[in-house]
Design an enzyme around this catalytic site. Structure first.
Site, PDB file in Angstrom:
ATOM      1  N   ASP A   1      -1.482  -0.783   4.897  1.00 16.07           N
ATOM      2  CA  ASP A   1      -1.884   0.616   5.031  1.00 16.07           C
ATOM      3  C   ASP A   1      -1.242   1.249   6.265  1.00 16.07           C
ATOM      4  O   ASP A   1      -0.735   2.377   6.204  1.00 16.07           O
ATOM      5  CB  ASP A   1      -3.411   0.711   5.115  1.00 16.07           C
ATOM      6  CG  ASP A   1      -3.889   2.142   5.256  1.00 16.07           C
ATOM      7  OD1 ASP A   1      -3.736   2.920   4.293  1.00 16.07           O
ATOM      8  OD2 ASP A   1      -4.396   2.495   6.338  1.00 16.07           O
TER       9      ASP A   1
ATOM     10  N   ASP B   1       0.845  -1.194   0.000  1.00  9.07           N
ATOM     11  CA  ASP B   1       0.000   0.000   0.000  1.00  9.07           C
ATOM     12  C   ASP B   1       0.878   1.240   0.000  1.00  9.07           C
ATOM     13  O   ASP B   1       2.041   1.193   0.402  1.00  9.07           O
ATOM     14  CB  ASP B   1      -0.929   0.020   1.209  1.00  9.07           C
ATOM     15  CG  ASP B   1      -2.173   0.879   0.991  1.00  9.07           C
ATOM     16  OD1 ASP B   1      -2.399   1.342  -0.156  1.00  9.07           O
ATOM     17  OD2 ASP B   1      -2.919   1.104   1.952  1.00  9.07           O
ATOM     18  N   GLY B   2       0.309   2.326  -0.466  1.00  3.40           N
ATOM     19  CA  GLY B   2       0.958   3.625  -0.442  1.00  3.40           C
ATOM     20  C   GLY B   2       0.039   4.630   0.215  1.00  3.40           C
ATOM     21  O   GLY B   2      -1.180   4.446   0.245  1.00  3.40           O
TER      22      GLY B   2
ATOM     23  N   ASP C   1      -4.250  -2.498  -3.549  1.00  4.50           N
ATOM     24  CA  ASP C   1      -5.534  -1.812  -3.704  1.00  4.50           C
ATOM     25  C   ASP C   1      -5.466  -0.709  -4.749  1.00  4.50           C
ATOM     26  O   ASP C   1      -6.394   0.070  -4.890  1.00  4.50           O
ATOM     27  CB  ASP C   1      -6.058  -1.283  -2.364  1.00  4.50           C
ATOM     28  CG  ASP C   1      -5.144  -0.261  -1.711  1.00  4.50           C
ATOM     29  OD1 ASP C   1      -4.186   0.220  -2.356  1.00  4.50           O
ATOM     30  OD2 ASP C   1      -5.392   0.069  -0.534  1.00  4.50           O
TER      31      ASP C   1
ATOM     32  N   HIS D   1      -9.264  -0.279   2.559  1.00  2.43           N
ATOM     33  CA  HIS D   1     -10.050   0.210   3.698  1.00  2.43           C
ATOM     34  C   HIS D   1     -11.380  -0.526   3.820  1.00  2.43           C
ATOM     35  O   HIS D   1     -12.417   0.065   4.087  1.00  2.43           O
ATOM     36  CB  HIS D   1     -10.271   1.724   3.587  1.00  2.43           C
ATOM     37  CG  HIS D   1      -9.003   2.469   3.328  1.00  2.43           C
ATOM     38  ND1 HIS D   1      -8.033   2.660   4.285  1.00  2.43           N
ATOM     39  CD2 HIS D   1      -8.516   3.026   2.192  1.00  2.43           C
ATOM     40  CE1 HIS D   1      -7.023   3.328   3.758  1.00  2.43           C
ATOM     41  NE2 HIS D   1      -7.285   3.554   2.500  1.00  2.43           N
TER      42      HIS D   1
ATOM     43  N   GLU E   1       2.460   3.861  -4.056  1.00  2.00           N
ATOM     44  CA  GLU E   1       1.893   2.540  -4.359  1.00  2.00           C
ATOM     45  C   GLU E   1       2.898   1.721  -5.172  1.00  2.00           C
ATOM     46  O   GLU E   1       3.124   0.540  -4.896  1.00  2.00           O
ATOM     47  CB  GLU E   1       0.578   2.682  -5.146  1.00  2.00           C
ATOM     48  CG  GLU E   1      -0.548   3.345  -4.390  1.00  2.00           C
ATOM     49  CD  GLU E   1      -1.318   2.418  -3.461  1.00  2.00           C
ATOM     50  OE1 GLU E   1      -0.971   1.220  -3.349  1.00  2.00           O
ATOM     51  OE2 GLU E   1      -2.280   2.901  -2.834  1.00  2.00           O
TER      52      GLU E   1
END
Length: 161
Positions: A147, A21-22, A81, A137, A59
Protein backbone atom coordinates in the site's frame (compact mmCIF):
# COMPACT_ATOMS: atom_id res chain seq x y z
CA UNK A 1 3.22 4.28 -18.91
CA UNK A 2 4.63 2.73 -15.75
CA UNK A 3 7.78 3.28 -13.77
CA UNK A 4 9.52 0.93 -11.41
CA UNK A 5 12.23 1.34 -8.84
CA UNK A 6 15.70 0.75 -10.27
CA UNK A 7 16.54 -2.34 -8.24
CA UNK A 8 17.90 -5.66 -9.51
CA UNK A 9 15.49 -8.29 -10.74
CA UNK A 10 15.06 -11.47 -8.72
CA UNK A 11 16.39 -13.88 -11.33
CA UNK A 12 15.60 -17.48 -10.40
CA UNK A 13 13.79 -18.02 -7.13
CA UNK A 14 12.15 -21.31 -6.32
CA UNK A 15 9.40 -19.70 -4.29
CA UNK A 16 8.43 -16.04 -4.25
CA UNK A 17 5.97 -14.32 -1.94
CA UNK A 18 4.38 -11.25 -3.52
CA UNK A 19 2.15 -8.57 -2.03
CA UNK A 20 0.47 -6.15 -4.44
CA UNK A 21 -1.72 -3.10 -4.09
CA UNK A 22 -3.14 -0.23 -6.09
CA UNK A 23 -4.15 3.27 -5.08
CA UNK A 24 -6.04 6.08 -6.76
CA UNK A 25 -6.72 9.65 -5.68
CA UNK A 26 -10.11 10.05 -7.25
CA UNK A 27 -11.55 7.27 -9.36
CA UNK A 28 -10.55 8.06 -12.06
CA UNK A 29 -7.59 10.17 -11.08
CA UNK A 30 -3.87 9.91 -10.52
CA UNK A 31 -3.06 6.37 -9.45
CA UNK A 32 -0.24 4.19 -8.31
CA UNK A 33 0.65 0.56 -7.97
CA UNK A 34 3.14 -1.19 -5.74
CA UNK A 35 4.50 -4.65 -5.13
CA UNK A 36 6.76 -6.31 -2.61
CA UNK A 37 8.54 -9.46 -3.82
CA UNK A 38 10.39 -11.68 -1.35
CA UNK A 39 12.40 -14.85 -1.88
CA UNK A 40 15.10 -16.53 0.17
CA UNK A 41 15.84 -13.49 2.28
CA UNK A 42 15.93 -11.13 -0.71
CA UNK A 43 13.30 -8.42 -1.12
CA UNK A 44 12.48 -6.20 -4.06
CA UNK A 45 10.09 -3.25 -4.07
CA UNK A 46 8.61 -1.93 -7.30
CA UNK A 47 6.10 0.83 -7.90
CA UNK A 48 4.81 3.16 -10.57
CA UNK A 49 1.94 5.43 -11.40
CA UNK A 50 -0.27 6.91 -14.08
CA UNK A 51 -2.54 9.88 -14.46
CA UNK A 52 -6.24 9.45 -15.28
CA UNK A 53 -6.59 5.86 -14.14
CA UNK A 54 -8.73 3.82 -11.75
CA UNK A 55 -8.07 1.82 -8.62
CA UNK A 56 -8.93 -1.45 -10.37
CA UNK A 57 -6.45 -0.70 -13.17
CA UNK A 58 -3.74 0.01 -10.62
CA UNK A 59 -4.52 -3.19 -8.69
CA UNK A 60 -4.17 -5.15 -11.94
CA UNK A 61 -1.01 -3.32 -12.99
CA UNK A 62 0.61 -4.17 -9.65
CA UNK A 63 0.01 -7.88 -10.26
CA UNK A 64 1.20 -7.70 -13.88
CA UNK A 65 4.38 -5.80 -13.03
CA UNK A 66 5.20 -8.06 -10.08
CA UNK A 67 4.84 -11.24 -12.12
CA UNK A 68 6.72 -9.71 -15.06
CA UNK A 69 9.65 -8.97 -12.72
CA UNK A 70 10.18 -12.71 -12.29
CA UNK A 71 12.42 -13.76 -15.15
CA UNK A 72 12.20 -17.54 -14.65
CA UNK A 73 9.22 -19.78 -13.90
CA UNK A 74 8.67 -20.11 -10.18
CA UNK A 75 6.16 -20.94 -7.52
CA UNK A 76 4.41 -17.80 -6.32
CA UNK A 77 2.21 -17.05 -3.34
CA UNK A 78 0.52 -13.80 -4.32
CA UNK A 79 -1.34 -11.78 -1.69
CA UNK A 80 -3.74 -9.07 -2.84
CA UNK A 81 -6.58 -7.12 -1.28
CA UNK A 82 -8.57 -6.72 -4.49
CA UNK A 83 -11.56 -9.04 -4.81
CA UNK A 84 -11.96 -7.70 -8.36
CA UNK A 85 -8.56 -9.02 -9.44
CA UNK A 86 -8.81 -12.22 -7.38
CA UNK A 87 -12.24 -13.22 -8.68
CA UNK A 88 -11.43 -11.99 -12.16
CA UNK A 89 -8.37 -14.20 -12.51
CA UNK A 90 -9.63 -17.25 -10.59
CA UNK A 91 -13.32 -17.31 -11.56
CA UNK A 92 -14.51 -14.91 -14.24
CA UNK A 93 -11.74 -14.94 -16.85
CA UNK A 94 -12.59 -18.39 -18.20
CA UNK A 95 -16.14 -17.32 -19.08
CA UNK A 96 -14.97 -13.99 -20.47
CA UNK A 97 -12.56 -15.72 -22.82
CA UNK A 98 -15.18 -18.26 -23.91
CA UNK A 99 -17.56 -15.39 -24.72
CA UNK A 100 -14.98 -13.36 -26.66
CA UNK A 101 -14.10 -11.10 -23.70
CA UNK A 102 -17.72 -10.34 -22.86
CA UNK A 103 -19.46 -10.64 -19.51
CA UNK A 104 -22.37 -12.98 -18.85
CA UNK A 105 -24.60 -9.96 -19.62
CA UNK A 106 -22.84 -9.69 -23.02
CA UNK A 107 -21.20 -6.37 -22.12
CA UNK A 108 -17.53 -5.81 -22.98
CA UNK A 109 -15.20 -6.74 -20.13
CA UNK A 110 -13.85 -3.63 -18.41
CA UNK A 111 -10.07 -3.26 -18.43
CA UNK A 112 -9.86 -5.92 -21.14
CA UNK A 113 -6.40 -4.71 -22.19
CA UNK A 114 -5.03 -5.50 -18.74
CA UNK A 115 -6.93 -8.77 -18.40
CA UNK A 116 -5.49 -9.89 -21.74
CA UNK A 117 -1.97 -8.85 -20.68
CA UNK A 118 -2.32 -10.73 -17.40
CA UNK A 119 -3.73 -13.80 -19.13
CA UNK A 120 -0.90 -13.83 -21.69
CA UNK A 121 1.68 -13.38 -18.94
CA UNK A 122 0.28 -16.30 -16.96
CA UNK A 123 0.36 -18.52 -20.04
CA UNK A 124 3.88 -17.55 -21.13
CA UNK A 125 5.59 -17.29 -17.73
CA UNK A 126 5.21 -20.82 -16.46
CA UNK A 127 4.58 -19.54 -12.93
CA UNK A 128 2.54 -21.65 -10.54
CA UNK A 129 0.49 -19.13 -8.54
CA UNK A 130 -1.39 -19.53 -5.29
CA UNK A 131 -3.73 -16.51 -5.20
CA UNK A 132 -4.56 -15.36 -1.67
CA UNK A 133 -6.85 -12.55 -0.57
CA UNK A 134 -5.81 -10.44 2.39
CA UNK A 135 -7.96 -7.77 4.01
CA UNK A 136 -6.56 -4.35 3.15
CA UNK A 137 -5.65 -1.79 5.79
CA UNK A 138 -5.86 -4.43 8.49
CA UNK A 139 -2.28 -4.48 9.74
CA UNK A 140 -0.79 -7.19 7.51
CA UNK A 141 2.85 -6.05 7.15
CA UNK A 142 3.24 -7.14 3.52
CA UNK A 143 -0.02 -5.53 2.48
CA UNK A 144 0.86 -2.33 4.33
CA UNK A 145 4.20 -2.14 2.50
CA UNK A 146 2.51 -2.73 -0.87
CA UNK A 147 0.00 0.00 0.00
CA UNK A 148 2.82 2.43 0.85
CA UNK A 149 4.51 1.62 -2.47
CA UNK A 150 1.25 2.20 -4.36
CA UNK A 151 0.95 5.59 -2.69
CA UNK A 152 4.54 6.37 -3.74
CA UNK A 153 3.38 5.53 -7.26
CA UNK A 154 0.64 8.15 -6.97
CA UNK A 155 3.25 10.69 -5.88
CA UNK A 156 5.42 9.73 -8.86
CA UNK A 157 2.45 10.15 -11.22
CA UNK A 158 1.90 13.61 -9.76
CA UNK A 159 5.56 14.48 -10.33
CA UNK A 160 6.37 14.69 -6.63
CA UNK A 161 8.96 11.88 -6.63
Amino acid sequence: MTDSAAEPTISQPQHVVIYTDGACKGNPGPGGWGALLASGGTEKEIFGGEMGTTNNRMEMTAVIEALAALKKPCTVTLYLDSQYVLKGITEWIHGWKARGWRTAAKAPVKNVDLWQRLDALLVSSGHSIDWRWVRGHNGDPGNERADALANKGVERALGRL
